[in-house]
Design an enzyme around this catalytic site. Sequence first.
Site, mmCIF file in Angstrom:
data_model
loop_
_atom_site.group_PDB
_atom_site.id
_atom_site.type_symbol
_atom_site.label_atom_id
_atom_site.label_comp_id
_atom_site.label_asym_id
_atom_site.label_seq_id
_atom_site.Cartn_x
_atom_site.Cartn_y
_atom_site.Cartn_z
ATOM 1 N N CYS A 1 12.208 -7.283 1.510
ATOM 2 C CA CYS A 1 13.029 -6.212 1.750
ATOM 3 C C CYS A 1 13.852 -6.300 3.104
ATOM 4 C CB CYS A 1 12.566 -4.705 1.579
ATOM 5 S SG CYS A 1 11.758 -4.377 2.942
ATOM 6 N N LEU B 1 0.765 -1.141 0.077
ATOM 7 C CA LEU B 1 -0.065 0.142 0.090
ATOM 8 C C LEU B 1 0.878 1.475 -0.057
ATOM 9 C CD1 LEU B 1 -2.324 -1.193 2.768
ATOM 10 C CD2 LEU B 1 -2.921 -1.349 0.290
ATOM 11 N N GLU B 2 1.137 1.711 -1.269
ATOM 12 C CA GLU B 2 2.002 2.953 -1.465
ATOM 13 C C GLU B 2 1.320 4.437 -0.882
ATOM 14 O OE1 GLU B 2 4.517 1.412 -5.046
ATOM 15 O OE2 GLU B 2 2.936 2.954 -5.397
ATOM 16 N N ASN B 3 1.913 5.374 -0.469
ATOM 17 C CA ASN B 3 1.764 6.575 0.029
ATOM 18 C C ASN B 3 2.386 7.613 -0.369
ATOM 19 O OD1 ASN B 3 1.806 9.036 1.864
ATOM 20 N ND2 ASN B 3 0.470 7.528 3.050
ATOM 21 N N ALA B 4 2.011 8.733 -0.889
ATOM 22 C CA ALA B 4 2.856 9.969 -1.435
ATOM 23 C C ALA B 4 3.772 10.205 -0.894
ATOM 24 C CB ALA B 4 1.847 11.221 -1.775
ATOM 25 N N ASN B 5 3.849 9.845 0.653
ATOM 26 C CA ASN B 5 5.097 10.096 1.501
ATOM 27 C C ASN B 5 5.594 8.659 1.604
ATOM 28 O OD1 ASN B 5 6.674 10.057 3.495
ATOM 29 N ND2 ASN B 5 5.572 11.165 4.982
ATOM 30 N N TYR B 6 6.489 8.160 0.830
ATOM 31 C CA TYR B 6 7.075 6.818 0.418
ATOM 32 C C TYR B 6 7.165 6.184 1.873
ATOM 33 C CZ TYR B 6 7.563 7.807 -4.479
ATOM 34 O OH TYR B 6 7.129 8.141 -5.654
ATOM 35 N N GLU C 1 4.476 -8.241 3.178
ATOM 36 C CA GLU C 1 4.699 -8.998 4.378
ATOM 37 C C GLU C 1 4.534 -8.443 5.583
ATOM 38 O OE1 GLU C 1 8.163 -9.059 0.848
ATOM 39 O OE2 GLU C 1 6.893 -7.680 1.776
ATOM 40 N N CYS D 1 11.255 -5.787 6.118
ATOM 41 C CA CYS D 1 10.452 -6.662 6.166
ATOM 42 C C CYS D 1 11.149 -8.195 6.786
ATOM 43 C CB CYS D 1 9.773 -7.123 5.042
ATOM 44 S SG CYS D 1 8.451 -6.002 4.406
#
Length: 132
Positions: free
Chosen positions: A86, A43-48, A55, A89
């Site tokens: 990663c 779930l991506e967010n504009a604030n990475y 995971e 995770c």
Amino acid sequence: MTTRDLLEAAREIQSAAHVPYSEYTVGAALETADGEVFVGCNLENANYSNSLHAEAVAIAEAVKNGHTDFSRIAVSSGPRDGVTPCGMCRQTLAEFCADDLKVICDEGEGEEPTVYTLGDLLPNTITQDMLE
């Protein structure tokens, strides 16, 4: 549940991923020691830095439901490129899983998945004992 079934669960949950920036879907299917499966997607967010990884979402769902003993996790990406968890995770998995947790990575249809252990992917893990 077979390895193929676990991989399929990781593939299926990718349809719920929110990836407007990278367009790189990831799904994870985490199997508990008693055979229950919890899935997660990225779930991506504009604030990475606020993005959630598949995971970690699967682990959170399992722990929320009272599980802390796991046997294996399958990870799949849209391109089926053998993606591994990663480092962040891996460390989260290490909080709840032993070094022998099987990490099954999707290499695509018709290909055998690559299987690692968490200990292979994250040697010399930071543990609670180190913090005391």
